[in-house]
Write an enzyme that holds these catalytic residues in place. Structure first.
Site, PDB file in Angstrom:
ATOM      1  N   GLY A  85     -20.926  31.897  22.266  1.00 16.16           N
ATOM      2  CA  GLY A  85     -20.239  30.583  21.927  1.00 16.16           C
ATOM      3  C   GLY A  85     -19.678  29.629  23.035  1.00 16.16           C
ATOM      4  O   GLY A  85     -19.407  28.738  22.548  1.00 16.16           O
TER       5      GLY A  85
ATOM      6  N   GLY B 167     -21.067  29.182  25.814  1.00 16.65           N
ATOM      7  CA  GLY B 167     -22.324  28.544  26.595  1.00 16.65           C
ATOM      8  C   GLY B 167     -22.512  27.100  26.332  1.00 16.65           C
ATOM      9  O   GLY B 167     -21.857  26.290  25.605  1.00 16.65           O
TER      10      GLY B 167
ATOM     11  N   LEU C 235     -24.811  25.574  24.681  1.00 14.90           N
ATOM     12  CA  LEU C 235     -25.198  25.383  23.372  1.00 14.90           C
ATOM     13  C   LEU C 235     -24.242  25.517  22.300  1.00 14.90           C
ATOM     14  O   LEU C 235     -23.760  24.959  21.457  1.00 14.90           O
ATOM     15  CB  LEU C 235     -26.620  26.051  22.940  1.00 14.90           C
ATOM     16  CG  LEU C 235     -27.220  25.782  21.528  1.00 14.90           C
ATOM     17  CD1 LEU C 235     -27.302  24.146  21.279  1.00 14.90           C
ATOM     18  CD2 LEU C 235     -28.515  26.502  21.364  1.00 14.90           C
TER      19      LEU C 235
ATOM     20  N   ASP D  37     -17.451  35.705  22.702  1.00 19.39           N
ATOM     21  CA  ASP D  37     -18.487  35.749  24.181  1.00 19.39           C
ATOM     22  C   ASP D  37     -17.990  36.744  25.173  1.00 19.39           C
ATOM     23  O   ASP D  37     -17.158  37.525  24.576  1.00 19.39           O
ATOM     24  CB  ASP D  37     -18.153  34.493  25.000  1.00 19.39           C
ATOM     25  CG  ASP D  37     -19.478  34.063  25.765  1.00 19.39           C
ATOM     26  OD1 ASP D  37     -19.900  32.857  25.517  1.00 19.39           O
ATOM     27  OD2 ASP D  37     -19.993  34.785  26.491  1.00 19.39           O
ATOM     28  N   ILE D  38     -18.603  37.180  25.934  1.00 16.80           N
ATOM     29  CA  ILE D  38     -18.447  38.382  26.750  1.00 16.80           C
ATOM     30  C   ILE D  38     -16.930  38.327  27.524  1.00 16.80           C
ATOM     31  O   ILE D  38     -16.369  39.446  27.642  1.00 16.80           O
ATOM     32  CB  ILE D  38     -19.370  38.564  27.957  1.00 16.80           C
ATOM     33  CG1 ILE D  38     -19.579  40.077  28.424  1.00 16.80           C
ATOM     34  CG2 ILE D  38     -19.221  37.544  29.105  1.00 16.80           C
ATOM     35  CD1 ILE D  38     -19.995  40.991  27.662  1.00 16.80           C
TER      36      ILE D  38
ATOM     37  N   ASP E 152     -19.428  42.127  23.368  1.00 16.26           N
ATOM     38  CA  ASP E 152     -20.488  42.313  24.262  1.00 16.26           C
ATOM     39  C   ASP E 152     -21.685  42.256  23.329  1.00 16.26           C
ATOM     40  O   ASP E 152     -21.873  43.184  22.553  1.00 16.26           O
ATOM     41  CB  ASP E 152     -20.645  43.772  25.029  1.00 16.26           C
ATOM     42  CG  ASP E 152     -21.829  43.894  25.825  1.00 16.26           C
ATOM     43  OD1 ASP E 152     -21.703  44.858  26.595  1.00 16.26           O
ATOM     44  OD2 ASP E 152     -22.927  43.449  25.583  1.00 16.26           O
TER      45      ASP E 152
ATOM     46  N   TYR F  44     -37.319  35.742  31.319  1.00 13.65           N
ATOM     47  CA  TYR F  44     -36.628  34.781  29.968  1.00 13.65           C
ATOM     48  C   TYR F  44     -37.992  34.672  29.037  1.00 13.65           C
ATOM     49  O   TYR F  44     -37.692  34.784  27.798  1.00 13.65           O
ATOM     50  CB  TYR F  44     -36.141  33.573  30.722  1.00 13.65           C
ATOM     51  CG  TYR F  44     -35.501  32.660  29.782  1.00 13.65           C
ATOM     52  CD1 TYR F  44     -36.046  31.474  29.498  1.00 13.65           C
ATOM     53  CD2 TYR F  44     -34.323  32.935  28.839  1.00 13.65           C
ATOM     54  CE1 TYR F  44     -35.503  30.593  28.713  1.00 13.65           C
ATOM     55  CE2 TYR F  44     -34.003  32.063  28.151  1.00 13.65           C
ATOM     56  CZ  TYR F  44     -34.292  30.746  28.027  1.00 13.65           C
ATOM     57  OH  TYR F  44     -33.844  29.787  27.222  1.00 13.65           O
TER      58      TYR F  44
ATOM     59  N   LYS G  47     -38.302  35.845  25.377  1.00 17.02           N
ATOM     60  CA  LYS G  47     -38.386  34.902  24.277  1.00 17.02           C
ATOM     61  C   LYS G  47     -39.692  35.172  23.456  1.00 17.02           C
ATOM     62  O   LYS G  47     -39.653  35.080  22.038  1.00 17.02           O
ATOM     63  CB  LYS G  47     -38.114  33.569  24.828  1.00 17.02           C
ATOM     64  CG  LYS G  47     -36.992  33.148  25.071  1.00 17.02           C
ATOM     65  CD  LYS G  47     -35.883  33.598  24.315  1.00 17.02           C
ATOM     66  CE  LYS G  47     -34.416  32.879  24.636  1.00 17.02           C
ATOM     67  NZ  LYS G  47     -33.305  33.271  23.332  1.00 17.02           N
TER      68      LYS G  47
HETATM   69  C1  VAH Z   1     -33.827  27.135  31.258  1.00 16.84           C
HETATM   70  N1  VAH Z   1     -32.346  25.538  30.018  1.00 16.84           N
HETATM   71  O1  VAH Z   1     -34.161  26.264  31.957  1.00 16.84           O
HETATM   72  C2  VAH Z   1     -33.228  26.601  29.663  1.00 16.84           C
HETATM   73  C3  VAH Z   1     -34.442  26.315  28.783  1.00 16.84           C
HETATM   74  C4  VAH Z   1     -36.710  25.238  28.642  1.00 16.84           C
HETATM   75  C5  VAH Z   1     -35.653  25.768  29.425  1.00 16.84           C
HETATM   76  O2  VAH Z   1     -34.734  27.432  28.127  1.00 16.84           O
HETATM   77  O3  VAH Z   1     -34.000  28.443  31.420  1.00 16.84           O
END
Ligand code: VAH
Length: 318
Positions: free
Chosen positions: A11, A13, A15, A36-37, A54, A144, A148
């Site tokens: 919470g 970050g 967003l 949050d952590i 965590d 990442y 996702k």
């Molecule tokens: C990033 N802000 O840059 C994030 C996002 C579309 C990029 O997921 O990693």
């Protein structure tokens, strides 16, 4: 909605910070537990219930779910693209373990609904670059993006196999002024405003023509709350919805800033993040989100630039 009691993981970050403010305005501070952590700043801590969690520890989440009788979890804890390339094993472990923890809480009936953010990072070099469709070739090249894409498949699996009500959005790059630029590849579009106000110049880590899908944070928050509040029957995509607002290049953003700050200068010194940006789409087709739950964006590059310079101006005027 009135019986909702919400836990926001991650919470503090980019967003989470703004989503919490909107959720607390809608449900009341006591109904929105932020976590949050590590502890938040004094301002956030003073605004309502906060718990250090965590997100990779199932029992820590479960304890708070029981203590506050949580009905919905927004899982925003994650390691973003650029940082994830520096710590690939940690990025995978954080992004996946936290998701399984929350999906399992929903599967076991301990919570009713989950929000989980995906990203345009699920697309890769082989994905059609312009107006990227909801369903297409997806060969992400970052940890990442891989996490996702895998997460999207697990969300759809838990929905289909266990009836879990999990809702998800593929966010573009998000622009906001309330938190410092993070470990994202799109965060040049936040940092540029700080550097414009501080130095009237910016060295971009992406080249001038790197067109990327972007969105102002208020649009992203509105979309997040909208998808969580529509009747379940309106959710047709159970992996994650494409979502779009605008696309621009560093050159175009710099030109918009120069309209307000004529002396502003940008130069380009691409680093490892250029390869990440080159693997992502230029623009996104979000017609499913617009059709299924009435999404429409409001903020364009002019409004974003005006807001960012206005709100950050006082920070650098001292
Ligand atoms: C990033 N802000 O840059 C994030 C996002 C579309 C990029 O997921 O990693």
């Amino acid at each position: 909605m009135l019986k909702s009691r919400i836990l926001v993981l991650g919470g503090c970050g980019q967003l989470g910070t703004e989503l919490v403010a909107h959720l607390r305005a809608q449900y009341g501070a006591k109904k929105v537990i932020v976590s949050d952590i590590k502890e938040a700043d004094d301002e956030m801590m003073a605004q309502g219930p906060f718990e250090v969690i965590d997100a990779t520890d199932y029992s820590q989440i479960e304890d708070v779910v029981i203590q506050y009788e949580i009905t919905e979890i927004y899982l925003l804890a994650a390691m973003l693209s650029a940082t994830g390339e520096k710590f690939p094993a940690k990025a995978w472990q954080l992004n996946m373990t936290s998701l399984f923890n929350v999906l399992d809480l929903a599967k076991d009936g301990k919570i009713e609904k989950v929000f989980w953010p995906s990203s345009i990072a699920v697309f890769g070099e082989s994905t059609p670059k312009n107006n990227t469709p909801q369903q297409t070739v997806m060969e992400p090249s970052t940890v990442y993006g891989i996490s996702k894409l895998a997460g999207e498949r697990w969300c759809e699996y838990y929905h289909r196999k266990y009836g879990v009500d999990v809702r998800s959005i593929r966010y573009p790059g998000l622009i906001s002024y309330k938190t410092a630029p993070g470990g994202g590849t799109t965060d040049y579009a936040v940092d540029i405003f700080h550097k414009a106000l501080k130095h009237d110049c910016y060295v971009s880590f992406l080249n001038a023509q790197s067109e990327l899908p972007m969105m102002y944070i208020e649009d992203a928050i509105r979309a997040t709350i909208a998808i969580m509040n529509v009747p379940r029957s309106q959710i047709k995509v159970h992996s994650s919805y494409n979502l779009a607002a605008l696309s621009f290049t560093p050159e175009q953003l710099a030109a918009e800033i120069k309209k307000h700050r004529p002396d502003f200068q940008i130069s380009y010194d691409p680093d490892f993040r250029q390869e990440i940006a080159d693997s992502w789409p230029n623009s996104i087709d979000d017609s499913e989100a617009r059709n299924d739950w009435g999404w429409e964006h409001k903020f364009g590059i002019e409004e974003i630039t005006e807001i960012m310079l206005r709100e950050l101006g006082p920070v650098y005027a001292k």
